[in-house]
Design an enzyme around this catalytic site. Sequence first.
Site, PDB file in Angstrom:
ATOM      1  N   ASP A  34      82.236 -28.329 -33.021  1.00 22.46           N
ATOM      2  CA  ASP A  34      81.344 -27.228 -32.719  1.00 22.46           C
ATOM      3  C   ASP A  34      81.040 -27.178 -31.203  1.00 22.46           C
ATOM      4  O   ASP A  34      80.406 -28.130 -30.797  1.00 22.46           O
ATOM      5  CB  ASP A  34      79.921 -27.403 -33.483  1.00 22.46           C
ATOM      6  CG  ASP A  34      79.123 -26.223 -33.361  1.00 22.46           C
ATOM      7  OD1 ASP A  34      79.188 -25.262 -32.484  1.00 22.46           O
ATOM      8  OD2 ASP A  34      77.661 -26.453 -33.521  1.00 22.46           O
ATOM      9  N   ALA A  35      81.617 -26.364 -30.622  1.00 22.27           N
ATOM     10  CA  ALA A  35      81.376 -26.231 -28.972  1.00 22.27           C
ATOM     11  C   ALA A  35      80.537 -25.005 -28.686  1.00 22.27           C
ATOM     12  O   ALA A  35      80.531 -23.916 -28.836  1.00 22.27           O
ATOM     13  CB  ALA A  35      82.866 -25.796 -28.427  1.00 22.27           C
ATOM     14  N   THR A  81      70.504 -24.163 -27.863  1.00 20.86           N
ATOM     15  CA  THR A  81      70.295 -23.633 -26.482  1.00 20.86           C
ATOM     16  C   THR A  81      69.355 -22.492 -26.698  1.00 20.86           C
ATOM     17  O   THR A  81      68.255 -22.257 -25.786  1.00 20.86           O
ATOM     18  CB  THR A  81      71.302 -23.366 -25.787  1.00 20.86           C
ATOM     19  OG1 THR A  81      72.376 -24.412 -25.925  1.00 20.86           O
ATOM     20  CG2 THR A  81      71.166 -23.015 -24.409  1.00 20.86           C
ATOM     21  N   GLU A  88      80.747 -18.895 -36.684  1.00 15.44           N
ATOM     22  CA  GLU A  88      79.685 -20.080 -36.427  1.00 15.44           C
ATOM     23  C   GLU A  88      78.663 -20.104 -37.504  1.00 15.44           C
ATOM     24  O   GLU A  88      78.179 -20.869 -37.891  1.00 15.44           O
ATOM     25  CB  GLU A  88      79.033 -19.706 -35.057  1.00 15.44           C
ATOM     26  CG  GLU A  88      77.911 -20.517 -34.808  1.00 15.44           C
ATOM     27  CD  GLU A  88      77.253 -20.257 -33.267  1.00 15.44           C
ATOM     28  OE1 GLU A  88      76.366 -21.016 -32.965  1.00 15.44           O
ATOM     29  OE2 GLU A  88      77.865 -19.482 -32.734  1.00 15.44           O
ATOM     30  N   LEU A 110      76.347 -28.220 -25.717  1.00 19.18           N
ATOM     31  CA  LEU A 110      76.836 -29.577 -26.338  1.00 19.18           C
ATOM     32  C   LEU A 110      78.170 -29.465 -26.985  1.00 19.18           C
ATOM     33  O   LEU A 110      78.175 -28.451 -27.731  1.00 19.18           O
ATOM     34  CB  LEU A 110      75.877 -30.450 -27.313  1.00 19.18           C
ATOM     35  CG  LEU A 110      74.695 -31.003 -26.749  1.00 19.18           C
ATOM     36  CD1 LEU A 110      73.517 -31.426 -27.778  1.00 19.18           C
ATOM     37  CD2 LEU A 110      74.629 -32.094 -25.515  1.00 19.18           C
TER      38      LEU A 110
END
Length: 266
Positions: free
Chosen positions: A7-8, A102, A72, A12
């Site tokens: 998971d980009a 975020t 996602e 992170l």
Amino acid sequence: MQKVGIDAGGSLLKIAFQERGVMHYKKYPISELESAISWLKAAAPNIMAALTGGKAHILQERFFPSGTIIPEFQATCEGVRLFLLEEGRKTPDPYIIVNVGTGTSWHLVDGEKYERILGSGMGGGTFMGLGMLLTNESDFYRLSELAVTGQKENLDLRVKDIYESDAPPINGDLTAANFAKGLSVKHSPSDRMAAVTNMVAETIMLLTLQAAAIHKVKEIVFIGSSLIGNPSLTKTLETYMKMLGLQSTFLKNGEYCGAVGALLSI
């Protein structure tokens, strides 16, 4: 062939993989993407990768041309489902996932169906960005420590501050105006971080309340990297959920839901 879920995200890089039947997790700042992938390829030269998150296409183009990209929101919801089962929790139906990364995203899960219903720019990025501006500290865990020892009421104007001797019509400890005492009351870096944390938590709480009312949901599942190692934010959210009569669950490895959900697709 080693199966890996990656998971980009915005801040992170989170990695999930199984070894001898045991799930392992790794995370790196996104700025260390090159070294993280180098370590991964050295540890497991033959990788079958499933990728998700905002930077999944970059990973595919640069490192994993044969890697599969998983949407996602799909990966997140599938990961939550697995973690709920692993923690022995009865899967609520329907329920809302609040992913505090975020920024923050809200997902409605009803049986096998799930959809993203809401999003906000208020989240861990706000916590870090405002925290650095207000304290000159740039380390996430240091900012979290400051928030624990601070007094938000030294900066936030509360409902009971306005009504003073009169009985307020709503809970007097709720915030009437964030940071409204900033020019009139002495405050410390810890107080500033406590106020930042409260602002993020209250915004998430209000949006969660609205989403829960619209979709007639009482069960809320919290995940996301911004909650890990951040006891003040987690406790504040937990307190608000109880105040509103909503049932909240904070998944132990919730920050890896996307990576695990991607891994499950292989």
